[in-house]
Scaffold this active site. Sequence first.
Site, PDB file in Angstrom:
ATOM      1  N   GLY A  20     -27.976  12.845   7.061  1.00 11.41           N
ATOM      2  CA  GLY A  20     -26.974  12.177   7.896  1.00 11.41           C
ATOM      3  C   GLY A  20     -25.697  12.988   7.996  1.00 11.41           C
ATOM      4  O   GLY A  20     -24.597  12.447   7.996  1.00 11.41           O
ATOM      5  N   LEU A  46     -27.073   9.959   3.010  1.00  9.49           N
ATOM      6  CA  LEU A  46     -26.157   9.172   3.840  1.00  9.49           C
ATOM      7  C   LEU A  46     -26.786   8.697   5.146  1.00  9.49           C
ATOM      8  O   LEU A  46     -26.206   7.873   5.844  1.00  9.49           O
ATOM      9  CB  LEU A  46     -24.906  10.006   4.137  1.00  9.49           C
ATOM     10  CG  LEU A  46     -24.192  10.444   2.847  1.00  9.49           C
ATOM     11  CD1 LEU A  46     -23.139  11.483   3.145  1.00  9.49           C
ATOM     12  CD2 LEU A  46     -23.586   9.263   2.141  1.00  9.49           C
ATOM     13  N   ALA A  47     -27.954   9.223   5.492  1.00 13.71           N
ATOM     14  CA  ALA A  47     -28.588   8.810   6.745  1.00 13.71           C
ATOM     15  C   ALA A  47     -29.083   7.373   6.620  1.00 13.71           C
ATOM     16  O   ALA A  47     -29.746   7.029   5.641  1.00 13.71           O
ATOM     17  CB  ALA A  47     -29.753   9.738   7.067  1.00 13.71           C
ATOM     18  N   SER A  89     -26.633   1.766   9.967  1.00 16.50           N
ATOM     19  CA  SER A  89     -25.550   1.197   9.165  1.00 16.50           C
ATOM     20  C   SER A  89     -24.755   0.105   9.874  1.00 16.50           C
ATOM     21  O   SER A  89     -23.718  -0.309   9.382  1.00 16.50           O
ATOM     22  CB  SER A  89     -24.610   2.318   8.722  1.00 16.50           C
ATOM     23  OG  SER A  89     -24.041   2.934   9.856  1.00 16.50           O
ATOM     24  N   SER A 104     -23.177  -0.668  -0.536  1.00 16.95           N
ATOM     25  CA  SER A 104     -22.203  -1.244   0.387  1.00 16.95           C
ATOM     26  C   SER A 104     -21.612  -2.531  -0.173  1.00 16.95           C
ATOM     27  O   SER A 104     -22.280  -3.267  -0.915  1.00 16.95           O
ATOM     28  CB  SER A 104     -22.927  -1.557   1.704  1.00 16.95           C
ATOM     29  OG  SER A 104     -22.179  -2.456   2.479  1.00 16.95           O
ATOM     30  N   GLU A 106     -21.531  -5.028   1.336  1.00 13.43           N
ATOM     31  CA  GLU A 106     -22.429  -6.080   1.842  1.00 13.43           C
ATOM     32  C   GLU A 106     -23.397  -6.580   0.770  1.00 13.43           C
ATOM     33  O   GLU A 106     -24.005  -7.631   0.936  1.00 13.43           O
ATOM     34  CB  GLU A 106     -23.226  -5.556   3.038  1.00 13.43           C
ATOM     35  CG  GLU A 106     -22.426  -5.501   4.324  1.00 13.43           C
ATOM     36  CD  GLU A 106     -22.333  -6.855   5.026  1.00 13.43           C
ATOM     37  OE1 GLU A 106     -23.314  -7.608   5.052  1.00 13.43           O
ATOM     38  OE2 GLU A 106     -21.244  -7.143   5.569  1.00 13.43           O
ATOM     39  N   TYR A 125     -28.989  -6.025   6.657  1.00 12.62           N
ATOM     40  CA  TYR A 125     -28.439  -4.754   6.166  1.00 12.62           C
ATOM     41  C   TYR A 125     -28.064  -4.884   4.680  1.00 12.62           C
ATOM     42  O   TYR A 125     -28.363  -3.990   3.870  1.00 12.62           O
ATOM     43  CB  TYR A 125     -27.210  -4.377   6.999  1.00 12.62           C
ATOM     44  CG  TYR A 125     -26.435  -3.201   6.465  1.00 12.62           C
ATOM     45  CD1 TYR A 125     -26.792  -1.901   6.775  1.00 12.62           C
ATOM     46  CD2 TYR A 125     -25.334  -3.405   5.633  1.00 12.62           C
ATOM     47  CE1 TYR A 125     -26.078  -0.819   6.274  1.00 12.62           C
ATOM     48  CE2 TYR A 125     -24.618  -2.338   5.127  1.00 12.62           C
ATOM     49  CZ  TYR A 125     -24.989  -1.051   5.450  1.00 12.62           C
ATOM     50  OH  TYR A 125     -24.275   0.009   4.939  1.00 12.62           O
ATOM     51  N   LYS A 181     -29.600  -2.759   1.533  1.00 11.04           N
ATOM     52  CA  LYS A 181     -28.736  -2.016   0.607  1.00 11.04           C
ATOM     53  C   LYS A 181     -28.905  -2.510  -0.829  1.00 11.04           C
ATOM     54  O   LYS A 181     -28.795  -1.737  -1.781  1.00 11.04           O
ATOM     55  CB  LYS A 181     -27.269  -2.145   1.048  1.00 11.04           C
ATOM     56  CG  LYS A 181     -26.923  -1.273   2.235  1.00 11.04           C
ATOM     57  CD  LYS A 181     -26.853   0.198   1.801  1.00 11.04           C
ATOM     58  CE  LYS A 181     -26.496   1.111   2.938  1.00 11.04           C
ATOM     59  NZ  LYS A 181     -26.449   2.533   2.546  1.00 11.04           N
ATOM     60  N   HIS A 231     -14.745   2.043   5.239  1.00 15.38           N
ATOM     61  CA  HIS A 231     -13.885   3.234   5.240  1.00 15.38           C
ATOM     62  C   HIS A 231     -13.981   3.877   6.620  1.00 15.38           C
ATOM     63  O   HIS A 231     -15.051   4.015   7.187  1.00 15.38           O
ATOM     64  CB  HIS A 231     -14.264   4.192   4.119  1.00 15.38           C
ATOM     65  CG  HIS A 231     -15.730   4.431   4.007  1.00 15.38           C
ATOM     66  ND1 HIS A 231     -16.614   3.482   3.547  1.00 15.38           N
ATOM     67  CD2 HIS A 231     -16.480   5.505   4.331  1.00 15.38           C
ATOM     68  CE1 HIS A 231     -17.835   3.959   3.581  1.00 15.38           C
ATOM     69  NE2 HIS A 231     -17.789   5.183   4.061  1.00 15.38           N
ATOM     70  N   ARG A 271     -15.389   7.663  12.880  1.00 13.96           N
ATOM     71  CA  ARG A 271     -16.108   6.400  12.818  1.00 13.96           C
ATOM     72  C   ARG A 271     -16.826   6.164  14.144  1.00 13.96           C
ATOM     73  O   ARG A 271     -16.268   6.447  15.219  1.00 13.96           O
ATOM     74  CB  ARG A 271     -15.089   5.296  12.557  1.00 13.96           C
ATOM     75  CG  ARG A 271     -15.642   3.918  12.317  1.00 13.96           C
ATOM     76  CD  ARG A 271     -16.595   3.885  11.179  1.00 13.96           C
ATOM     77  NE  ARG A 271     -16.450   2.721  10.338  1.00 13.96           N
ATOM     78  CZ  ARG A 271     -17.458   2.201   9.630  1.00 13.96           C
ATOM     79  NH1 ARG A 271     -18.664   2.750   9.684  1.00 13.96           N
ATOM     80  NH2 ARG A 271     -17.256   1.164   8.850  1.00 13.96           N
TER      81      ARG A 271
END
Length: 323
Positions: free
Chosen positions: A12, A83-84, A87, A128, A130, A152, A156, A182, A187
């Site tokens: 990612g 990181l991929a 999201s 996250s 979340e 999501y 996670k 963040h 973004r």
Amino acid sequence: MSDKKKTVLITGISGQDGYYIASQLVAAGECRVVGLVMNSELERSLVGEELWSQIDVVEGELSDSELFNRLLPEVKPDAIFHLAALSHVGQSIKDPMPTMQITGFAPIRLLEAVRTQSPQTRVLFPASAEIFGRTQISPQDESVPLNPCTPYGVAKTLVYSAARCWRLNYGMFVSNAILFNHESPRRGENFVTRKITLAAARIARGMQKELFLGNLDSRRDWGWAPDYAEGMRMIIEHDTPDDFVLATGISHSVREFCAAAFGYLDLDWEKYVRVDPAFVRPNEPVQPVGNPARARSVLGWSNKTSFEQMVEQMVRFDYERLG
Ligand code: GDR
């Protein structure tokens, strides 16, 4: 991680966090950076020539069940920032399975590939806020029970738990950065902060008349993405694998973000922002605000950029780019 010959794989790399981590590693000049992309042509323009020319690139899809079995012997990474992912929380509510497959199951295949082929490789997963979902405990630190309320968040939670489980059972170096929101000019435009700063800039330039948003009373703990990239590097470079909350400890509402962003351009946000039910989520975390005390005391990490500085930098970037 300070040895010149080390190789760091970043999946990612064209996303916000991948870009900042890669840039910081390249600037430090201590390791070879390899970025995983899906489509070189498209992602090269997202990353930009300056960084692209200083990294190696490999192509692959997270939906490919053999991806990591193929990549590990080829790249031989000492560390992996995975990181991929898909999201976008709102999108996961509309259509859960792609997020479960890509954000939830692909990292488990990565763990298994590392366990069987390269058990010394360090792995960092971006968990996250979340994962705390509908908890009533506030602020949230590493000890708060998990209670996700979106697909999501469930994906996670699976990865966060798997990282701890694989660490415990197989002695692997797998760490979780429990990231609260963040933001930065990098973004994606479908996340609320960037949607607002871009719209404010377009309205100020006479290119747009209104902005449609969902819940204006939602609160988030918003920090500055480059600071969080630094935190993720500190976590993977730490002596032992562990889990750390990265957050500012302060929350703001979407409404407050609008006021700050439009205010920077001398605009009254209430004249332009409308609510569209299509963007209102049926379910939200109750009060996401993180407690980063452990990252501060153990790693010496903090979010160094204030909310006001963050909003200003994002608005200024969008306004100048449009000019
Ligand atoms: P979030 O970020 O869901 O917290 O996940 P997002 O910016 O999408 O939403 C933040 C809050 O704003 C409200 N909102 C809107 N959101 C979007 N996207 N679009 C709108 O028009 C809008 N109007 C109001 C949302 O309801 C929500 O309350 C981010 C992602 O980066 C995740 O990947 C990450 O894990 C978490 O942050 C921590």
